[in-house]
Design a protein around this motif. Structure first.
Motif, PDB file in Angstrom:
ATOM      1  N   ALA A 196      -2.385 -11.158  -3.372  1.00  0.00           N
ATOM      2  CA  ALA A 196      -1.094 -11.097  -4.081  1.00  0.00           C
ATOM      3  C   ALA A 196      -0.392 -12.456  -4.004  1.00  0.00           C
ATOM      4  O   ALA A 196       0.129 -12.947  -5.011  1.00  0.00           O
ATOM      5  CB  ALA A 196      -0.221  -9.997  -3.489  1.00  0.00           C
ATOM      6  N   HIS A 197      -0.394 -13.078  -2.818  1.00  0.00           N
ATOM      7  CA  HIS A 197       0.220 -14.413  -2.710  1.00  0.00           C
ATOM      8  C   HIS A 197      -0.481 -15.424  -3.628  1.00  0.00           C
ATOM      9  O   HIS A 197       0.146 -16.352  -4.123  1.00  0.00           O
ATOM     10  CB  HIS A 197       0.158 -14.927  -1.273  1.00  0.00           C
ATOM     11  CG  HIS A 197       1.144 -14.276  -0.350  1.00  0.00           C
ATOM     12  ND1 HIS A 197       2.497 -14.275  -0.589  1.00  0.00           N
ATOM     13  CD2 HIS A 197       0.969 -13.596   0.814  1.00  0.00           C
ATOM     14  CE1 HIS A 197       3.117 -13.617   0.392  1.00  0.00           C
ATOM     15  NE2 HIS A 197       2.208 -13.201   1.256  1.00  0.00           N
ATOM     16  N   GLU A 198      -1.788 -15.232  -3.834  1.00  0.00           N
ATOM     17  CA  GLU A 198      -2.526 -16.113  -4.743  1.00  0.00           C
ATOM     18  C   GLU A 198      -2.159 -15.829  -6.204  1.00  0.00           C
ATOM     19  O   GLU A 198      -2.604 -16.540  -7.106  1.00  0.00           O
ATOM     20  CB  GLU A 198      -4.041 -15.925  -4.585  1.00  0.00           C
ATOM     21  CG  GLU A 198      -4.607 -16.215  -3.201  1.00  0.00           C
ATOM     22  CD  GLU A 198      -4.654 -17.699  -2.868  1.00  0.00           C
ATOM     23  OE1 GLU A 198      -4.679 -18.523  -3.807  1.00  0.00           O
ATOM     24  OE2 GLU A 198      -4.640 -18.021  -1.669  1.00  0.00           O
ATOM     25  N   PRO A 219      -5.305  -7.663   0.713  1.00  0.00           N
ATOM     26  CA  PRO A 219      -4.371  -7.430  -0.399  1.00  0.00           C
ATOM     27  C   PRO A 219      -3.161  -8.374  -0.369  1.00  0.00           C
ATOM     28  O   PRO A 219      -2.742  -8.900  -1.402  1.00  0.00           O
ATOM     29  CB  PRO A 219      -3.977  -5.956  -0.214  1.00  0.00           C
ATOM     30  CG  PRO A 219      -5.213  -5.345   0.374  1.00  0.00           C
ATOM     31  CD  PRO A 219      -5.720  -6.392   1.345  1.00  0.00           C
ATOM     32  N   ASP A 220      -2.595  -8.617   0.811  1.00  0.00           N
ATOM     33  CA  ASP A 220      -1.439  -9.521   0.891  1.00  0.00           C
ATOM     34  C   ASP A 220      -1.785 -10.918   0.386  1.00  0.00           C
ATOM     35  O   ASP A 220      -1.024 -11.533  -0.362  1.00  0.00           O
ATOM     36  CB  ASP A 220      -0.957  -9.615   2.342  1.00  0.00           C
ATOM     37  CG  ASP A 220       0.270 -10.500   2.481  1.00  0.00           C
ATOM     38  OD1 ASP A 220       1.339 -10.084   2.003  1.00  0.00           O
ATOM     39  OD2 ASP A 220       0.158 -11.621   3.030  1.00  0.00           O
ATOM     40  N   ASP A 221      -2.957 -11.397   0.799  1.00  0.00           N
ATOM     41  CA  ASP A 221      -3.304 -12.781   0.449  1.00  0.00           C
ATOM     42  C   ASP A 221      -3.660 -12.938  -1.021  1.00  0.00           C
ATOM     43  O   ASP A 221      -3.311 -13.938  -1.644  1.00  0.00           O
ATOM     44  CB  ASP A 221      -4.434 -13.260   1.356  1.00  0.00           C
ATOM     45  CG  ASP A 221      -3.927 -13.438   2.772  1.00  0.00           C
ATOM     46  OD1 ASP A 221      -3.234 -14.425   3.027  1.00  0.00           O
ATOM     47  OD2 ASP A 221      -4.187 -12.558   3.608  1.00  0.00           O
ATOM     48  N   ILE A 245      -2.835  -2.056   6.354  1.00  0.00           N
ATOM     49  CA  ILE A 245      -3.281  -2.863   5.202  1.00  0.00           C
ATOM     50  C   ILE A 245      -2.139  -3.819   4.882  1.00  0.00           C
ATOM     51  O   ILE A 245      -1.077  -3.397   4.410  1.00  0.00           O
ATOM     52  CB  ILE A 245      -3.590  -1.991   3.966  1.00  0.00           C
ATOM     53  CG1 ILE A 245      -4.616  -0.902   4.309  1.00  0.00           C
ATOM     54  CG2 ILE A 245      -4.096  -2.872   2.826  1.00  0.00           C
ATOM     55  CD1 ILE A 245      -4.905   0.050   3.137  1.00  0.00           C
ATOM     56  N   ASP A 246      -2.334  -5.088   5.124  1.00  0.00           N
ATOM     57  CA  ASP A 246      -1.260  -6.072   5.007  1.00  0.00           C
ATOM     58  C   ASP A 246      -0.696  -6.138   3.585  1.00  0.00           C
ATOM     59  O   ASP A 246      -1.432  -6.385   2.623  1.00  0.00           O
ATOM     60  CB  ASP A 246      -1.790  -7.448   5.431  1.00  0.00           C
ATOM     61  CG  ASP A 246      -0.661  -8.412   5.773  1.00  0.00           C
ATOM     62  OD1 ASP A 246       0.209  -8.658   4.912  1.00  0.00           O
ATOM     63  OD2 ASP A 246      -0.661  -8.933   6.907  1.00  0.00           O
ATOM     64  N   GLY A 247       0.614  -5.925   3.484  1.00  0.00           N
ATOM     65  CA  GLY A 247       1.332  -6.198   2.238  1.00  0.00           C
ATOM     66  C   GLY A 247       0.943  -5.371   1.027  1.00  0.00           C
ATOM     67  O   GLY A 247       1.221  -5.780  -0.100  1.00  0.00           O
ATOM     68  N   ASP A 269       2.658  -3.557   6.879  1.00  0.00           N
ATOM     69  CA  ASP A 269       3.633  -4.354   7.632  1.00  0.00           C
ATOM     70  C   ASP A 269       4.927  -4.632   6.877  1.00  0.00           C
ATOM     71  O   ASP A 269       5.971  -4.838   7.479  1.00  0.00           O
ATOM     72  CB  ASP A 269       2.994  -5.670   8.106  1.00  0.00           C
ATOM     73  CG  ASP A 269       2.380  -6.462   6.969  1.00  0.00           C
ATOM     74  OD1 ASP A 269       2.000  -5.868   5.943  1.00  0.00           O
ATOM     75  OD2 ASP A 269       2.255  -7.695   7.099  1.00  0.00           O
ATOM     76  N   HIS A 270       4.868  -4.666   5.551  1.00  0.00           N
ATOM     77  CA  HIS A 270       6.071  -4.937   4.744  1.00  0.00           C
ATOM     78  C   HIS A 270       5.774  -4.551   3.302  1.00  0.00           C
ATOM     79  O   HIS A 270       4.618  -4.319   2.933  1.00  0.00           O
ATOM     80  CB  HIS A 270       6.469  -6.422   4.823  1.00  0.00           C
ATOM     81  CG  HIS A 270       5.353  -7.367   4.482  1.00  0.00           C
ATOM     82  ND1 HIS A 270       4.855  -7.499   3.208  1.00  0.00           N
ATOM     83  CD2 HIS A 270       4.607  -8.186   5.260  1.00  0.00           C
ATOM     84  CE1 HIS A 270       3.870  -8.380   3.218  1.00  0.00           C
ATOM     85  NE2 HIS A 270       3.677  -8.807   4.455  1.00  0.00           N
ATOM     86  N   GLY A 271       6.818  -4.520   2.468  1.00  0.00           N
ATOM     87  CA  GLY A 271       6.631  -4.289   1.039  1.00  0.00           C
ATOM     88  C   GLY A 271       6.517  -5.618   0.309  1.00  0.00           C
ATOM     89  O   GLY A 271       6.259  -6.665   0.913  1.00  0.00           O
ATOM     90  N   ASN A 331       5.155 -11.927  -3.761  1.00  0.00           N
ATOM     91  CA  ASN A 331       5.718 -12.359  -2.484  1.00  0.00           C
ATOM     92  C   ASN A 331       6.606 -11.302  -1.848  1.00  0.00           C
ATOM     93  O   ASN A 331       6.777 -10.209  -2.376  1.00  0.00           O
ATOM     94  CB  ASN A 331       6.488 -13.674  -2.687  1.00  0.00           C
ATOM     95  CG  ASN A 331       5.542 -14.802  -3.067  1.00  0.00           C
ATOM     96  OD1 ASN A 331       4.600 -15.089  -2.350  1.00  0.00           O
ATOM     97  ND2 ASN A 331       5.776 -15.392  -4.235  1.00  0.00           N
ATOM     98  N   HIS A 332       7.158 -11.664  -0.707  1.00  0.00           N
ATOM     99  CA  HIS A 332       8.019 -10.750   0.041  1.00  0.00           C
ATOM    100  C   HIS A 332       8.882 -11.585   0.973  1.00  0.00           C
ATOM    101  O   HIS A 332       8.407 -12.536   1.587  1.00  0.00           O
ATOM    102  CB  HIS A 332       7.175  -9.760   0.852  1.00  0.00           C
ATOM    103  CG  HIS A 332       6.119 -10.420   1.688  1.00  0.00           C
ATOM    104  ND1 HIS A 332       6.344 -10.833   2.984  1.00  0.00           N
ATOM    105  CD2 HIS A 332       4.845 -10.795   1.394  1.00  0.00           C
ATOM    106  CE1 HIS A 332       5.225 -11.400   3.448  1.00  0.00           C
ATOM    107  NE2 HIS A 332       4.316 -11.404   2.509  1.00  0.00           N
ATOM    108  N   SER A 333      10.157 -11.226   1.040  1.00  0.00           N
ATOM    109  CA  SER A 333      11.095 -11.883   1.963  1.00  0.00           C
ATOM    110  C   SER A 333      12.418 -11.128   1.871  1.00  0.00           C
ATOM    111  O   SER A 333      12.558 -10.243   1.015  1.00  0.00           O
ATOM    112  CB  SER A 333      11.320 -13.351   1.578  1.00  0.00           C
ATOM    113  OG  SER A 333      12.199 -13.433   0.463  1.00  0.00           O
TER     114      SER A 333
HETATM  115 ZN   LIG Z   1       2.410 -11.996   3.016  1.00  0.00          ZN
END
Ligand SMILES: [Zn+2]
Length: 372
Positions: free
Chosen positions: A249-251, A245-247, A39-41, A292-294, A304-306
């Motif tokens: 959240a970015h929105e 979920p990732d997208d 589940i992405d992000g 894939d990432h937190g 976001n995430h970086s």
């Molecule tokens: Zn992302």
């Protein structure tokens, strides 16, 4: 006569031990199939604490229907909130399987790559190690062989691998050209389904709905494709990559981040139940679930995430299946994303870490000691 029977018995025992020693099938294990799902992000914070009250607001989460969203997701305790958000994870996986990454309970899981975004994360999950060269989300064929490709070439899986992915970069991450693994990703129409009318309906909806993201289709379409493929083609190893979920959240839409997370939980439950209803899969299938990432922990970091946003390297993982002791939440400080690939291979009785020395070891305690 009795002597003859004894002789036959002794011979059979010898033959059985030899067959096991030769690795005719994974020795003493029940798993014959693996469902790998990501589940992405999706943050570990939501997985283990449920919805974050601060973000269920117009100001911080850009939530449109604040009262309705509070009613839907906020509860008095983290235990109740997380079960409301992800009922399959908490009613089934947590009771019958294992979970990693609840930092509130002394369980820490992280990525080893120093990018903290998607392609480097998926490559680490699928290959079992980080690679400095993977430095963007661009559609560049992966120079590394994934565990999907590695297992596809082993007799135990023998090419029966497929992937259904919401994000359209996956044909490159899995390097379809080299690996030969079928990957249905992004807004590509689905091709395999039992009922032509249902297939046409999904493809029509997919073509005509407004596309919020050019490169990511809605997870319900990906999951429908995966379920139908599972039922009709019966792969030994099926990778399903959910992305919404990732997208969301970015929105900056915390309400839709929560909604899509709950949908992912339901889609995974449906995939699991589909498998359990088939004789080839019932009691012989393991689900491996991860991210894939937190994302950021504080302020508006959740969007976001970086590498510059603290918390982006923090992940979670879960395993459910007939070889995994029901230990629930697993304490420990050193669980990494690099351990997923070897864990998937080990479920098929294969020693990936021995074959690929850069790869992480199988997650400890996920596989019960093989029966003798
Ligand atoms: Zn992302």
């Amino acid at each position: 006569m009795k002597r003859l029977l004894n002789c036959v018995l002794v011979l059979s025992v010898c033959f059985l031990s030899l067959a096991t020693a030769w690795g005719a099938e994974p020795a003493g294990r029940n798993t014959r199939n693996v469902l790998l799902v990501t589940i992405d992000g999706l943050r570990w914070q939501e997985v283990f604490r449920g919805a974050e009250a601060r973000l269920v607001s117009k100001e911080e989460g850009n939530v449109k229907e604040v009262e309705a969203t509070r009613d839907a997701y906020l509860r008095d305790t983290p235990e109740a909130a997380r079960e409301t958000l992800m009922p399959f994870v908490w009613r089934v996986i947590a009771k019958q399987g294992q979970l990693f990454g609840n930092r509130d309970a002394g369980s820490e899981a992280r990525v080893l790559n120093n990018r903290h975004f998607s392609y480097p994360g998926y490559s680490e999950i699928l290959c079992g190690y980080p690679d400095e060269r993977i430095s963007s989300n661009d559609k560049i064929p992966n120079p590394n062989v994934t565990v999907l490709e590695w297992l596809a070439r082993r007799p135990v899986v023998a090419g029966r691998v497929a992937a259904f992915c919401s994000w359209d970069v996956f044909p490159f991450i899995i390097h379809t050209e080299r690996s030969g693994i079928p990957v249905n990703a992004g807004w590509t129409p689905l091709e395999v389904a039992e009922h032509p009318a249902a297939l046409a309906a999904f493809n029509r909806v997919s073509a005509e709905l407004p596309r919020v993201w050019a490169g990511v289709r809605y997870d319900t379409i990906t999951a429908y494709g995966a379920r139908e493929y599972l039922r009709l083609k019966k792969p030994r190893l099926l990778y399903v990559s959910l992305g919404e979920p990732d997208d969301w959240a970015h929105e900056g839409r915390y309400d839709l981040y929560l909604d899509s997370t709950r949908t992912c939980d339901r889609l995974i439950e449906e995939l699991w139940n589909t498998a359990q209803a088939m004789p080839e899969y019932a009691g012989k299938t393991t689900l491996v679930l991860t991210v894939d990432h937190g994302r950021g922990r504080e302020g508006d970091g959740w969007k976001n995430h970086s590498v510059d946003i603290p918390g982006s390297d923090e992940i979670w993982m879960a395993v459910l299946g007939p070889d995994t002791p029901p230990l629930g939440e697993r304490p420990g400080k050193d669980f990494t994303q690099s351990q997923i690939a070897a864990t998937v291979a080990a479920l098929f009785g294969e020693d990936y870490a021995a074959a690929i020395p850069t790869a992480g070891e199988t997650l400890p305690g996920v596989l019960a000691p093989a029966r003798k």
